[in-house]
Design an enzyme around this catalytic site. Structure first.
Site, PDB file in Angstrom:
ATOM      1  N   GLN A 283       0.990  -1.220  -0.341  1.00  0.00           N
ATOM      2  CA  GLN A 283       0.045   0.280  -0.450  1.00  0.00           C
ATOM      3  C   GLN A 283       0.975   1.244  -0.134  1.00  0.00           C
ATOM      4  O   GLN A 283       0.479   2.667  -0.423  1.00  0.00           O
ATOM      5  CB  GLN A 283      -0.368   0.010   1.302  1.00  0.00           C
ATOM      6  N   HIS A 286       1.452   3.053  -3.541  1.00  0.00           N
ATOM      7  CA  HIS A 286       0.245   3.499  -3.842  1.00  0.00           C
ATOM      8  C   HIS A 286       0.860   5.368  -4.398  1.00  0.00           C
ATOM      9  O   HIS A 286       0.255   5.921  -5.358  1.00  0.00           O
ATOM     10  CB  HIS A 286      -0.870   3.379  -3.662  1.00  0.00           C
ATOM     11  N   GLU A 352      -9.247   2.483   6.155  1.00  0.00           N
ATOM     12  CA  GLU A 352      -9.744   2.033   4.963  1.00  0.00           C
ATOM     13  C   GLU A 352      -9.825  -0.113   4.972  1.00  0.00           C
ATOM     14  O   GLU A 352     -10.013  -1.116   4.654  1.00  0.00           O
ATOM     15  CB  GLU A 352      -8.503   2.393   3.811  1.00  0.00           C
ATOM     16  N   HIS A 353      -8.087  -0.846   4.759  1.00  0.00           N
ATOM     17  CA  HIS A 353      -8.145  -1.466   4.291  1.00  0.00           C
ATOM     18  C   HIS A 353      -7.567  -2.027   6.077  1.00  0.00           C
ATOM     19  O   HIS A 353      -6.304  -1.837   6.775  1.00  0.00           O
ATOM     20  CB  HIS A 353      -6.901  -1.807   4.049  1.00  0.00           C
ATOM     21  N   ASP A 386      -7.681  -6.155  -4.196  1.00  0.00           N
ATOM     22  CA  ASP A 386      -6.729  -4.573  -4.883  1.00  0.00           C
ATOM     23  C   ASP A 386      -7.937  -5.464  -6.257  1.00  0.00           C
ATOM     24  O   ASP A 386      -7.610  -4.432  -7.763  1.00  0.00           O
ATOM     25  CB  ASP A 386      -5.704  -4.601  -4.783  1.00  0.00           C
ATOM     26  N   HIS A 445     -53.276  19.192   8.860  1.00  0.00           N
ATOM     27  CA  HIS A 445     -52.510  18.151   8.949  1.00  0.00           C
ATOM     28  C   HIS A 445     -54.589  17.339   9.090  1.00  0.00           C
ATOM     29  O   HIS A 445     -54.040  16.248   7.886  1.00  0.00           O
ATOM     30  CB  HIS A 445     -52.129  16.844   9.577  1.00  0.00           C
TER      31      HIS A 445
END
Length: 454
Positions: A283, A286, A352-353, A386, A445
């Site tokens: 990761q 990235h 996230e992961h 992924d 109403h």
């Protein structure tokens, strides 16, 4: 390992993977959230003003603004960002057969998972002639964003398109940054993946300006086709993309603020240091701002992982990028007393992961409440998710997994309630409606019910 008080600046040729020690400390949820590693390089406020400027510019000047932004950020000159149909066809024709086979396998698995996600419509009969239903209806049009900066994420085309198609969305547009090396078009592999999935409305637009274009639309002229606004915007991106999605939420729906990638690994003494290090690096490659966090109750494992990180990072292709990410304030090891504290830290971090590399990993995974996606055991690395797990890799980041979900079919659906009462059924509750309308001082109403029985 270095301590959290180490203030030395990270370099691109040495690892500075910091350590935060929670052992012997009883921290509240608020204290844990404040203490876990987080990015400090760019505040949301800094990004917000830049994105607000882009929103104003694109809304006022349309395609002219997009052209200037493409030249400024991407170094390309474009007359119109729409990708020609022949470019999509050519990209698929030229695609490496092995890459095509991999994309097709990923598509197949993603479709199998997505096809099972659509919730059923519900009809509830509350009495004779009294039926309330909930129907799931797809949005009319979506805008899908695919990053293409440091890595051309062709897999993100699949992750965006497949659940939208499974939901029944009829109009799909896709945007990805223009690439100077490819004549101002998005990366050819991204174009090929779009063509493989039957997407023909593709734009060479990057960053926050892509999100803004989808949200508000851009009028056409006699010489330019319009870019019609969408109902929902999805897809991952950097902090500017995530900020833009947050700022246009309400104008359009969004999946989540899927910003710069992050991984957390909860590991104990049974974990294998080479595997832990490899997954943290996967990761980190990235983006220099990617987050890689290890949570463990084993100081011995932590030391072994740091050694492995140094060795593996030096040998990987994007070594400088990886080392910068691992050495940033968003990365590091968190030492805990035991697995209980480790689970609490992971729930506070809301990764996230999140990988679980412990004894009885499935049981531990079942106790995690906050994560975009959970990867269980030695043979479920984030890399699997992924590309080919069948799951979706567009996931919430920066702690937003505590309240938002990863991209899925329901992202593109709306739950519409349908109320169908006949005269007798309304009469049965009319007195209650009149009583409640009086209690709220809204007599109209009640009158709207009375008039039906006058």
């Amino acid at each position: 390992m270095t301590t959290s008080s180490d203030t030395s600046a990270p370099t691109t040729d040495a690892l500075n993977f910091r350590s935060i020690d929670f052992r012997g400390r009883h921290l509240s949820l608020a204290e844990l959230r404040a203490a876990v590693p987080r990015a400090q390089h760019q505040t949301m406020a800094d990004a917000e003003q830049k994105v607000l400027d882009i929103i104003a510019d694109v809304r006022s000047r349309g395609f002219a603004a997009l052209g200037e932004l493409a030249k400024k950020f991407d170094g390309v000159v474009q007359s119109h960002p729409r990708v020609p149909a022949e470019a999509l066809t050519q990209a698929l024709t030229d695609l490496d057969p092995k890459v095509r086979a991999a994309l097709e396998e990923s598509i197949k698995r993603a479709r199998q998972f997505a096809d099972q996600q659509r919730p059923a419509n519900v009809d509830v009969q509350l009495g004779d002639g009294a039926v309330v239903s909930q129907n799931w209806i797809p949005v009319g049009r979506v805008g899908l964003y695919v990053p293409g900066g440091l890595a051309p994420l062709a897999s993100s085309v699949i992750m965006n398109v497949v659940p939208a198609v499974a939901a029944g969305v009829e109009s799909i547009a896709l945007a990805s940054p223009p690439q100077k090396d490819f004549g101002g078009l998005p990366h050819p592999t991204i174009l090929a993946a779009a063509k493989l999935l039957g997407i023909d409305e593709v734009y060479a637009i990057g960053g926050a300006q892509a999100i803004v274009s989808f949200a508000y639309g851009i009028p056409g002229t006699d010489d330019e086709l319009p870019l019609e606004p969408v109902d929902v915007v999805t897809g991952p991106g950097n902090i500017f993309v995530a900020t833009a999605k947050r700022l246009v939420k309400g104008v359009v729906g969004i999946d989540s603020e899927a910003g710069t990638t992050e991984i957390a690994i909860l590991a104990d003494s049974t974990a294998q240091a080479p595997l832990v290090a490899a997954d943290l690096i996967s990761q980190a490659e990235h983006d220099p701002k990617a987050a890689s966090v290890l949570v463990t109750d084993s100081a011995e494992l932590a030391d072994a992982v740091v050694l492995e990180l140094s060795r593996q990072a030096a040998a990987t292709k994007h070594s400088a990028r990886v080392l910068e990410a691992l050495s940033g304030p968003q990365s590091g090891v968190v030492l805990v007393d035991d697995l209980e504290q480790g689970i609490a830290v992971c729930n506070a971090y809301a990764a996230e992961h999140l990988e679980i590399m412990t004894a009885n990993a499935p049981t531990v995974a079942s106790r995690i409440r906050n994560a975009g996606a959970i990867f269980v055991g030695d043979f479920s690395p984030v890399s699997l998710g992924d590309y080919c797990a069948g799951s979706n890799h567009v996931l919430p980041t920066s702690g937003t997994a505590a309240f938002s979900s990863g991209l899925n079919v329901t992202t593109f659906l709306r739950a519409v309630q349908v109320i169908n009462y006949d005269r007798a059924a309304l009469a049965q509750v009319s007195g209650h409606i009149v009583s409640l309308s009086g209690a709220e001082d809204l007599p109209g109403h009640g009158d709207a019910v009375r008039i039906r029985f006058a």
